[in-house]
Write a protein that holds these residues in place. Structure first.
Motif, short mmCIF file in Angstrom:
data_model
loop_
_atom_site.label_atom_id
_atom_site.label_comp_id
_atom_site.label_asym_id
_atom_site.label_seq_id
_atom_site.Cartn_x
_atom_site.Cartn_y
_atom_site.Cartn_z
N LEU A 34 1.00 -1.22 -0.01
CA LEU A 34 -0.17 0.23 0.17
C LEU A 34 0.83 1.19 0.04
O LEU A 34 2.16 1.09 0.63
CB LEU A 34 -0.76 0.03 1.19
N TYR A 36 0.60 5.40 1.23
CA TYR A 36 -0.27 6.44 2.17
C TYR A 36 0.40 7.51 1.70
O TYR A 36 1.48 7.65 1.76
CB TYR A 36 -0.18 5.82 3.46
N LYS A 38 0.69 11.61 3.61
CA LYS A 38 0.49 12.07 4.75
C LYS A 38 0.71 13.70 4.75
O LYS A 38 2.05 14.18 4.35
CB LYS A 38 1.33 11.65 5.91
N PRO A 44 -2.14 9.72 8.21
CA PRO A 44 -1.80 9.19 6.81
C PRO A 44 -3.18 8.88 6.31
O PRO A 44 -4.12 8.41 7.09
CB PRO A 44 -1.08 7.99 6.98
N PHE A 46 -4.90 6.86 3.01
CA PHE A 46 -4.76 5.37 1.95
C PHE A 46 -4.91 6.05 0.48
O PHE A 46 -5.56 6.99 0.07
CB PHE A 46 -5.69 4.38 2.08
N PHE A 89 4.37 7.27 2.40
CA PHE A 89 4.81 5.94 2.91
C PHE A 89 4.42 4.83 2.18
O PHE A 89 3.20 4.79 1.88
CB PHE A 89 4.09 5.82 4.29
#
Lengths: 116, 113
Positions: A34, A36, A38, A44, A46, A89
């Motif tokens: 995944l 993310y 932020k 964060p 998705f 991330f």
């Protein structure tokens, strides 16, 4: 022992160009990945995911590529916009083989700056 | 609209104090997680819970404990706060299973003096 690594702490691109964020992993048990995004002072959110049975997943301006043999994934943002400036991330899960706990292992993050 | 809320956005505590961080989710999720975010280290898992009264240690549980008495609420407890626990704390929740995205709260910036 960092199982998910984002080796570039920061990236700067011009508005309208492509942003490529990279992520490497070491654990071959990971089967779901995944990304993310932020913003400062927010949690964060998705962005996009990919299963290990695929090598590409696309959602609008965002595409994630997975190279299992190299244990490498990348996030492409085309075209980049100033509002994309954030910390990104990558995260990995070992899914069923890991007991389906729902745990995610996160990388260190890459700060993307998109200049107008 | 799915929501994860955390009790405080900013907290300042003194060394040795007991600190409670609360997290509530309204999505009926089975899994709940506590992370801390530090520059250059990403998100590191402290504890997680996959059901009421169940808890599992994450990667950095030392100095922390958790409580999950109700499905929607997951509390992180710093028994005796120390300066190295100054950090951003993030709570998240997800459905049971290994391929479900986690939804995050806004975070609590904790400073321990």
């Amino acid at each position: 022992d960092q199982q998910v690594k984002q080796n570039s702490p920061s990236l700067s691109v011009q508005e309208g160009r492509i942003s490529i964020l990279n992520c490497d992993y070491t654990n071959s048990m990971f089967d779901y990945f995944l990304w993310y995004k932020k913003y400062p002072a927010e949690g964060p959110t998705f962005l996009i995911s990919i299963s290990s049975i695929k090598d590409k997943n696309e959602d609008g301006r965002f595409t994630v590529f997975l190279n299992k043999s190299a244990k490498h994934l990348s996030l492409h943002i085309v075209p980049s916009q100033p509002g994309d400036s954030a910390v990104y991330f990558c995260a990995a899960s070992d899914g069923v083989r890991g007991g389906n706990t729902g745990k995610l292992i996160f990388g260190q993050g890459t700060t993307l700056q998109v200049k107008p | 609209d799915v929501k994860v809320t955390q009790s405080s956005r900013y907290l300042v505590k003194r060394t040795g104090e007991k600190v409670f961080l609360e997290c509530v989710q309204d999505m009926d999720h089975e899994n709940m997680f506590w992370y801390r975010q530090d520059p250059g280290l990403g998100l590191r898992l402290i504890y997680f819970s996959y059901d009421v009264k169940m808890k599992e240690k994450g990667d950095i549980p030392e100095g922390y404990s958790v409580s999950r008495e109700k499905k929607e609420r997951f509390s992180l407890i710093l028994e005796s706060a120390s300066t190295n626990q100054t950090s951003m704390y993030l709570c998240a929740s997800s459905l049971r299973g290994g391929r479900n995205e986690q939804f995050f709260g806004p975070g609590t910036r904790l400073t321990v003096l």
